[in-house]
Design an enzyme around this catalytic site. Structure first.
Site, PDB file in Angstrom:
ATOM      1  N   SER A  69      65.332   0.676  -5.795  1.00  0.00           N
ATOM      2  CA  SER A  69      65.345   1.509  -6.990  1.00  0.00           C
ATOM      3  C   SER A  69      64.590   0.795  -8.102  1.00  0.00           C
ATOM      4  CB  SER A  69      66.787   1.844  -7.393  1.00  0.00           C
ATOM      5  OG  SER A  69      66.808   2.886  -8.348  1.00  0.00           O
ATOM      6  N   LYS A  73      60.217   0.428  -6.915  1.00  0.00           N
ATOM      7  CA  LYS A  73      59.788   1.453  -5.965  1.00  0.00           C
ATOM      8  C   LYS A  73      58.295   1.409  -5.647  1.00  0.00           C
ATOM      9  CE  LYS A  73      63.337   4.982  -6.654  1.00  0.00           C
ATOM     10  NZ  LYS A  73      63.566   6.400  -7.003  1.00  0.00           N
ATOM     11  N   ILE A 236      67.961  14.560 -13.283  1.00  0.00           N
ATOM     12  CA  ILE A 236      68.281  13.677 -12.160  1.00  0.00           C
ATOM     13  C   ILE A 236      69.157  12.495 -12.567  1.00  0.00           C
ATOM     14  CG2 ILE A 236      66.123  14.341 -11.036  1.00  0.00           C
ATOM     15  CD1 ILE A 236      65.171  11.422 -11.472  1.00  0.00           C
TER      16      ILE A 236
END
EC number: 1.1.1.25
Length: 292
Positions: A69, A73, A236
């Site tokens: 994460s 990434k 998100i």
């Protein structure tokens, strides 16, 4: 979990910073327990400076897989041996598989699949819809790719970082060539274009970090006129469970507001399958995420 650990236990990791907010250890370890799998999932505070050493550790220790994460990434790409077609297209990875623990590391991206499964879970279809998506980091690009692959009519991307626009434009060009979806990219600083896009959209997705600490008091949408009864708003971010954006959209009558918990669940389920070969028992795991 200590009762399950043995000399045969296989390790799966998370490489990110910060990690304290992550739901992944709880989700994966509970799934291992439900299925009786001899695995353990641990989170490690790893930034880009430590990333190369951490990846070498995966190889040296035979760690079977890892989630990746922020901020790793994209930084992890040159450290891997292979990429899945989706990860190569997106230019980001959130799951690394060390097949059989032999040290050959393959990067995958499950964010887009997770986001679309979360939307479907809420009864939201993207097929033939116009969608505005803000934020084209690793997760945002993955979602954009999946939206195009799943038949969205238009995907209008907005991003604030001018330095990233040229690299994302390459992805936009590829998606316009590979799919029937019309994909465009504009600067988020152009508020006139941003507001016009939302007015014409069925779904707005915020894939930025706005809404998370230390930006928890900010929202990309502050004009009530942009919120309509036929607009779905998807953020998100999952901590807090209701961001400023979602609270604003709900208050002003959006058709539906969706946070990032479902995306966390389903992208995790996809990663779980890639690493273990087993289906995550999502119905058993889903209620646990609401405990946070």
């Amino acid at each position: 979990m200590s009762e399950r650990l043995s000399g045969h236990t296989l390790l799966v990791s998370l490489l990110a910073t910060p990690i304290r907010h992550s739901l992944s250890p709880k989700m994966h370890n509970e799934a291992y327990a439900k299925l009786g799998l001899d695995y353990a999932y641990l989170a490690f505070e790893v930034g880009t400076e430590q990333l190369a050493d951490a990846v070498q550790g995966i190889r040296a220790l035979g760690i079977r897989g890892s989630n990746v994460s922020m901020p790793n990434k994209e930084a992890i790409l040159p450290l891997l041996d292979d990429l899945s077609p989706a990860a190569e297209l997106v230019g980001a990875v959130n799951t690394v598989v060390n097949k059989d623990g032999k040290g050959h590391l393959v990067g995958h991206i499950t964010d887009g699949i997770g986001a679309l499964r979360a939307l479907a879970d809420e009864g939201v279809s993207v097929k033939n819809k116009i969608i505005t998506l803000a934020g084209v980091g690793g997760a945002g690009k993955a979602i954009a790719v999946q939206l195009a692959f799943d038949g969205a009519k238009e995907v209008r991307l907005f991003n604030r970082q001018a330095t990233r626009l040229s690299s994302v434009q390459k992805l936009v060009t590829k998606l316009n060539q590979l799919t029937r979806t019309k994909v465009t990219l504009q600067d988020l600083e152009d508020q006139t274009a941003f507001k016009e896009a939302i007015r014409e959209s069925h779904l707005f997705i915020d894939a930025t970090s706005v809404g998370m600490k230390p930006l928890e008091n900010l929202s990309l949408i502050t004009d009530p006129e942009l919120i309509r009864p036929d607009l779905v708003v998807f953020d998100i971010v999952y901590s807090p469970a209701e961001t400023k954006l979602l609270a604003f959209a709900r208050q002003h009558g959006a058709q539906k507001v969706i946070n990032g918990l479902g995306m966390v669940l389903y992208q995790g389920a996809e990663a779980f399958k890639l690493i273990t070969g087993q289906d995550m028992p999502v119905d058993a795991i889903k209620p646990l995420l609401g405990d946070e």
